[in-house]
Design an enzyme around this catalytic site. Sequence first.
Site, PDB file in Angstrom:
ATOM      1  N   VAL A  47      47.486 102.583 -61.280  1.00 23.21           N
ATOM      2  CA  VAL A  47      46.053 102.751 -61.029  1.00 23.21           C
ATOM      3  C   VAL A  47      45.368 103.368 -62.242  1.00 23.21           C
ATOM      4  O   VAL A  47      44.274 102.940 -62.642  1.00 23.21           O
ATOM      5  CB  VAL A  47      45.819 103.618 -59.771  1.00 23.21           C
ATOM      6  CG1 VAL A  47      44.359 104.052 -59.677  1.00 23.21           C
ATOM      7  CG2 VAL A  47      46.217 102.847 -58.517  1.00 23.21           C
ATOM      8  N   GLU A  48      46.012 104.355 -62.850  1.00 24.68           N
ATOM      9  CA  GLU A  48      45.380 105.079 -63.949  1.00 24.68           C
ATOM     10  C   GLU A  48      45.219 104.231 -65.210  1.00 24.68           C
ATOM     11  O   GLU A  48      44.119 104.172 -65.780  1.00 24.68           O
ATOM     12  CB  GLU A  48      46.181 106.352 -64.276  1.00 24.68           C
ATOM     13  CG  GLU A  48      46.106 107.434 -63.218  1.00 24.68           C
ATOM     14  CD  GLU A  48      44.728 108.068 -63.112  1.00 24.68           C
ATOM     15  OE1 GLU A  48      43.872 107.839 -63.986  1.00 24.68           O
ATOM     16  OE2 GLU A  48      44.502 108.798 -62.119  1.00 24.68           O
ATOM     17  N   THR A  49      46.296 103.608 -65.675  1.00 21.81           N
ATOM     18  CA  THR A  49      46.235 102.968 -67.001  1.00 21.81           C
ATOM     19  C   THR A  49      46.992 101.641 -67.097  1.00 21.81           C
ATOM     20  O   THR A  49      47.198 101.132 -68.198  1.00 21.81           O
ATOM     21  CB  THR A  49      46.821 103.907 -68.078  1.00 21.81           C
ATOM     22  OG1 THR A  49      48.198 104.184 -67.759  1.00 21.81           O
ATOM     23  CG2 THR A  49      46.047 105.207 -68.166  1.00 21.81           C
ATOM     24  N   TYR A  81      41.094 106.672 -53.752  1.00 21.34           N
ATOM     25  CA  TYR A  81      42.065 106.690 -54.840  1.00 21.34           C
ATOM     26  C   TYR A  81      43.482 106.860 -54.285  1.00 21.34           C
ATOM     27  O   TYR A  81      44.405 106.139 -54.667  1.00 21.34           O
ATOM     28  CB  TYR A  81      41.743 107.837 -55.801  1.00 21.34           C
ATOM     29  CG  TYR A  81      42.804 108.070 -56.851  1.00 21.34           C
ATOM     30  CD1 TYR A  81      42.788 107.365 -58.049  1.00 21.34           C
ATOM     31  CD2 TYR A  81      43.843 108.974 -56.635  1.00 21.34           C
ATOM     32  CE1 TYR A  81      43.770 107.571 -59.013  1.00 21.34           C
ATOM     33  CE2 TYR A  81      44.826 109.181 -57.585  1.00 21.34           C
ATOM     34  CZ  TYR A  81      44.785 108.471 -58.765  1.00 21.34           C
ATOM     35  OH  TYR A  81      45.765 108.660 -59.710  1.00 21.34           O
TER      36      TYR A  81
END
Length: 309
Positions: free
Chosen positions: A93-95, A292
């Site tokens: 999800v982040e990168t 999230y």
Amino acid sequence: MQAADDIAARRNLDREWVRQAIGQAHYLSQVAKYIQPPPVGTPKNWQLYRSRFIDATRIRAGVKFWQENRETLARAEAETGVPAEIIVGVLGVETIYGQQMGNFRVIDALATLAFDFPAKHPRAKERSEFFKNELEQFLSLSNRTNIDPLELRGSYAGAMGMPQFMPSSWVKYAVDFDGDSKIDLFNSPADAIGSVANYFKAFNWQRGMATHYPVSFDAKTMDLDALLAPDILPTFSVTSFGSKGAVLEGPALQHIGPLALVELQNGDAPPSFVAGTENFYAITRYNWSSYYAMAVIELGQEVAATMNN
């Protein structure tokens, strides 16, 4: 420059070095724009949010990452109790596992938000102080690790590396998990894996506990306002949850510990609900959003299912 002098004095850093670093930071208007909250009345939409993070590209990349780092993920899970699929979900999800770590100079992003935080933001003073602290942490970290503070790039908010840690999180929770005597969240998948696991351990991850359970409602006894009042903070026992009309089944009935009713709005469609545990709440300490947290959980599940197939 007064802030630079204050930072230098508090952190015992060379005054001219701090002045030069901050003096070379640029104001970024797009950062000030991105930090603004969405317009009032903008409907939240879980299905739309989910589609941004759970797609074929991330799932494919997640499978590759898991295969390449299988032993490290297993070691992190064994040491901390944080499941591999949660760690994989976060990094995806982040990168997208380091593919998109941000193109803003960290010094520019942090200085913009520390000294020129948009005044019309409802929490401008509080957020400005937060970013002043992050700038101080960043400069101290750069000095201590001999990294050029003008070189590092990250998100528009100054988050860095594969797990997108803010400088204060890097200082508190990042670990050397590959044993090379340095912490590198940009280039070391092992350090990123170990640091994410360590973050959740610090926020009281419970080994072996589910993140959430399905929930339905008994229309006769449902007290939705009372169930939603604590927001996502786990507050209700299984018994008190049921007494307010939330219906649990199967393993959820044996759950030990508090629960929260988590609402995920779907725009104009009816919202989705789950019963969130303390582990669901722990994920929201990484990013304070139930949307999230659910995206992290479901991406990890999708990657694990694809691996098994």
